[in-house]
Design a protein around this motif. Structure first.
Motif, PDB file in Angstrom:
ATOM      1  N   GLN A 114       2.128   2.446  -3.301  1.00 52.38           N
ATOM      2  CA  GLN A 114       1.131   3.018  -4.198  1.00 52.38           C
ATOM      3  C   GLN A 114       0.888   4.499  -3.937  1.00 52.38           C
ATOM      4  OE1 GLN A 114       0.086   0.771  -6.732  1.00 52.38           O
ATOM      5  NE2 GLN A 114       1.769  -0.200  -5.631  1.00 52.38           N
ATOM      6  N   THR A 115       1.130   4.943  -2.694  1.00 51.04           N
ATOM      7  CA  THR A 115       0.821   6.329  -2.321  1.00 51.04           C
ATOM      8  C   THR A 115       1.999   7.097  -1.749  1.00 51.04           C
ATOM      9  OG1 THR A 115       0.203   5.721  -0.065  1.00 51.04           O
ATOM     10  CG2 THR A 115      -1.547   5.639  -1.738  1.00 51.04           C
ATOM     11  N   TRP A 116       3.000   6.398  -1.239  1.00 44.57           N
ATOM     12  CA  TRP A 116       4.158   6.962  -0.536  1.00 44.57           C
ATOM     13  C   TRP A 116       3.733   7.711   0.725  1.00 44.57           C
ATOM     14  CZ3 TRP A 116       7.566   3.964  -2.077  1.00 44.57           C
ATOM     15  CH2 TRP A 116       7.692   3.621  -3.418  1.00 44.57           C
ATOM     16  N   ASP A 145       0.842  -1.210   0.000  1.00 39.48           N
ATOM     17  CA  ASP A 145       0.000   0.000   0.000  1.00 39.48           C
ATOM     18  C   ASP A 145       0.873   1.254   0.000  1.00 39.48           C
ATOM     19  OD1 ASP A 145      -2.201  -1.666   0.073  1.00 39.48           O
ATOM     20  OD2 ASP A 145      -2.664  -1.263   2.188  1.00 39.48           O
TER      21      ASP A 145
END
Length: 146
Positions: free
Chosen positions: A120-122, A117
């Motif tokens: 995907q977003t940092w 996860d």
């Protein structure tokens, strides 16, 4: 999506500090190889920034996740109840075993899902409750949220 990572070598069992820039699928393959070996240590970051860095360290089904926000600040992700609070679990940090209380132990599969996860977003804030790490031995952490 590209990711920068360094990890334990499944061949030698030692941490290889050389960072690689690959697709997330290559990192996933390395994690799966390490799961087959029974333990490992992985550092992950965005290819565009040095921080934050997320580390996943595991042995068997027990994992600990660290967040390095910068060179001075490290936090631990609160555990998911996989191990009792008063239990002591050893996981590899680079090439040495380190002990953490059950308060910071997660199921290794769930920990990998959280790392995925993150790629995907940092953004690490939404992964769970972070506690700032203080090196008091035994995986101690303060009660402050990161």
């Amino acid at each position: 999506m590209s990711v920068v990572w360094a990890a334990t070598s499944p061949d030698s069992g030692l941490f290889d500090p050389v960072e690689r820039r690959t697709e997330v699928s290559d990192l996933s393959d390395r994690f799966n190889d390490l799961r087959s070996c029974g333990q490992g240590y992985v550092e992950v970051r965005s290819p565009n920034r040095k921080f934050p860095v997320l580390t996943l360290t595991f042995r068997g089904d027990h994992a600990v996740v660290h967040l390095m926000s910068d060179t001075e600040r490290i936090s631990l992700l609160a555990g998911d109840g996989t191990a009792p609070s008063d239990a002591e679990v050893e996981v590899p940090i680079m090439d040495d075993l380190a002990a953490f209380t059950g308060d910071f132990v997660l199921d290794a599969g769930r920990a990998w899902d959280l790392v995925h996860d993150f790629t995907q977003t940092w953004a690490a804030g939404s992964l769970g409750e972070w506690r700032e790490f203080t090196d008091a031995g035994g995986g101690q952490a303060t009660d402050r949220s990161a």
